[in-house]
Each structure stands twice: as C-alpha cells, then as structure tokens.
Motif scaffolding. Structure first.
Motif, short mmCIF file in Angstrom:
data_model
loop_
_atom_site.label_atom_id
_atom_site.label_comp_id
_atom_site.label_asym_id
_atom_site.label_seq_id
_atom_site.Cartn_x
_atom_site.Cartn_y
_atom_site.Cartn_z
N GLU A 12 0.74 -1.19 -0.01
CA GLU A 12 -0.03 0.02 0.09
C GLU A 12 0.99 1.28 -0.04
O GLU A 12 0.74 2.08 -0.77
CB GLU A 12 -0.88 0.12 1.12
CG GLU A 12 -1.77 1.24 1.30
CD GLU A 12 -2.47 1.51 2.58
OE1 GLU A 12 -3.62 2.15 2.65
OE2 GLU A 12 -1.97 1.02 3.62
N ALA A 13 1.95 1.29 1.05
CA ALA A 13 2.68 2.61 0.93
C ALA A 13 3.56 2.59 -0.40
O ALA A 13 3.88 3.82 -0.56
CB ALA A 13 3.86 2.08 2.00
N LYS A 14 3.55 1.61 -1.27
CA LYS A 14 4.59 1.58 -2.42
C LYS A 14 3.69 1.62 -3.75
O LYS A 14 4.18 1.33 -4.74
CB LYS A 14 5.69 0.66 -2.29
CG LYS A 14 6.51 0.36 -1.39
CD LYS A 14 7.37 1.76 -1.13
CE LYS A 14 8.37 1.71 0.02
NZ LYS A 14 9.32 2.82 0.15
N LYS A 20 4.38 2.68 -11.40
CA LYS A 20 5.26 3.05 -12.33
C LYS A 20 6.02 2.03 -13.14
O LYS A 20 6.65 2.05 -14.19
CB LYS A 20 6.35 4.04 -11.81
CG LYS A 20 5.68 5.32 -11.17
CD LYS A 20 6.73 6.30 -10.68
CE LYS A 20 6.17 7.65 -10.04
NZ LYS A 20 7.49 8.35 -9.16
N SER A 21 5.97 0.89 -12.51
CA SER A 21 6.78 -0.32 -13.09
C SER A 21 5.58 -1.24 -13.56
O SER A 21 5.87 -2.32 -13.89
CB SER A 21 7.42 -1.18 -11.98
OG SER A 21 8.50 -0.26 -11.57
N GLY A 22 4.29 -0.87 -13.76
CA GLY A 22 3.53 -1.55 -14.31
C GLY A 22 2.76 -2.71 -13.43
O GLY A 22 1.90 -3.55 -13.75
N VAL A 23 2.98 -2.45 -12.08
CA VAL A 23 2.30 -3.25 -11.06
C VAL A 23 1.31 -2.53 -10.33
O VAL A 23 1.84 -1.57 -9.63
CB VAL A 23 3.53 -3.99 -10.25
CG1 VAL A 23 2.78 -4.84 -9.16
CG2 VAL A 23 4.55 -4.86 -11.05
N VAL A 83 0.90 -6.22 -14.41
CA VAL A 83 0.65 -7.19 -13.24
C VAL A 83 -0.58 -6.71 -12.27
O VAL A 83 -0.23 -5.47 -11.79
CB VAL A 83 1.98 -7.70 -12.51
CG1 VAL A 83 1.74 -8.33 -11.39
CG2 VAL A 83 3.10 -8.07 -13.54
N LEU A 84 -1.30 -7.57 -11.95
CA LEU A 84 -2.31 -7.01 -11.11
C LEU A 84 -2.12 -7.83 -9.62
O LEU A 84 -2.15 -9.15 -9.73
CB LEU A 84 -3.67 -7.37 -11.37
CG LEU A 84 -4.80 -6.92 -10.49
CD1 LEU A 84 -5.00 -5.70 -10.02
CD2 LEU A 84 -6.15 -7.58 -10.81
N LEU A 85 -1.88 -7.37 -8.51
CA LEU A 85 -1.63 -7.96 -7.12
C LEU A 85 -2.89 -7.74 -6.23
O LEU A 85 -3.35 -6.82 -6.17
CB LEU A 85 -0.53 -7.16 -6.27
CG LEU A 85 0.87 -7.30 -6.99
CD1 LEU A 85 1.91 -6.60 -6.01
CD2 LEU A 85 1.19 -8.78 -7.01
#
Length: 205
Positions: A12-14, A20-23, A83-85
């Motif tokens: 969440e913090a990042k 920005k990296s597509g994640v 990528v979806l987390l």
C-alpha cells in the motif's frame, strides 16, 4: 499470520512506485482484499466477516460479488497494468473446492495467467498464533492435540465445520480446528483449480 499484513502495508505504501513499473496493487480494498473472500464463500455458510459487514444473506452476497467484479474490471481497464496484485490472508480458510472455483471464476475474466502464492510457517507456530488471535475461542489447544492422532487431519477438522450458531459466537472459523494447517492437502485443492500454488516460507525478518 505469516507476514500478510506487513506485506500488504508495504504494498500500500509503495502503490505509486509499483504502478510506475506496471504493477498494480489493487485498490478494491485498502490493504487486505477481504471482498474476495466474502464473495467466494459458500452462500449457505455465513462466516463472521460476511455477517459483520452485512453480506450474510445470499442476495446481499450476490450483490457484493457483482460489484466486486465490476470494480476489478473497471480498475484493470483504467490502469491497464502488466501485473495485478491481490492479497487476502483469509482465502486460505476456504474449505471447499467449490469456493476456490468461485474465486477462479471471479478472476479469470480479467485475463492473463493467475499465480497463487501462500506464505506459510511451521504448523505448530501458526497454530499458536491462530489460537492467540481467535477472539471468543472456547476450546483449548488440547482439542487440536487430540486430533493429531487422526489419520486425516483435514477431514477430522472439517467434521466440525458445519456448526454455526451466531448467537453463541460459534463459528468454525473461530471454534473449529484449522484444517488448512495440512499444507499438502491445501496445495492439492488449490492446484486442482488454479493449476499451481507456490508455498513460500515465512521469515519474520
């Protein structure tokens, strides 16, 4: 119990840096994506989380499920991530393969490969932590110790899974033995639906 809340806190913090990296760390929940769990559970098995959040009735759960799918699809269409987390530590408590199939049905339309990762620790340590945070647990750990001699831990634990009496705070998620400590059977069930499950050892440091 095995670092999930901390991982969610960091993601969440990042969230901005990851994007920005597509994640994309999904925003369908602040940290722990509990809507996934509530949407996947058997409609007839009303667990504490669904009940406390007003999704106990089957119709209310179906509304939750529909809105969850809509929110996920809209989020993916808007952000178009590589990528979806998604993260939800309650998912390991789904007892039936039908519920895992329901979860797969919610996620598959989003497209792409699905990788399932579970962070685990040695079972005795996990059991101790589970017992410590089970608010309202009535039985002592001697209950689990007695089941240790059963030929099939998962089957013996799930034999108590049908008892639900909200007025007495009797939910198997709280009172019954944690069937999911049988990691081999847990992996077997999830792999039968998703094709793969990666178990990663928990390291507190």
């Amino acid at each position: 119990y095995c670092g999930g809340p901390r991982l969610q806190e960091v993601m969440e913090a990042k969230r901005g840096q990851l994007a920005k990296s597509g994640v994309l760390f999904s925003g369908i929940g602040r940290r722990n994506h509990t809507r996934l769990y509530m949407a996947a559970t058997d409609p007839r098995h009303v667990e504490p989380l669904r009940l406390s959040r007003g999704f106990g009735p089957a119709a209310a759960q179906e509304t939750l499920r529909r809105r969850l799918v809509e929110d996920l699809r809209a989020e993916v269409a808007r952000e178009n991530p590589d990528v979806l987390l998604l993260s939800c530590h309650q998912l390991g408590m789904l007892p039936n393969v039908s519920e895992v199939r329901t979860l797969h049905g919610l996620l598959a339309p989003l497209g792409g490969d699905i990788e399932v990762v579970a962070h685990v620790d040695e079972q005795a340590r996990v059991l101790a932590r589970h017992y410590a945070v089970s608010n309202g647990r009535l039985a002592s750990l001697t209950h689990e110790l007695a089941l240790a001699s059963a030929p099939d831990w998962r089957k013996a634990a799930l034999a108590e899974w049908g008892t639900i009496r909200p007025q007495f705070n009797e939910y198997p998620e709280i009172q019954a033995a944690p069937f999911w400590l049988d990691y081999a059977r847990l992996a077997e069930m999830w792999e039968s639906v998703f094709g793969t499950l990666t178990l990663r050892p928990y390291d507190g440091e």
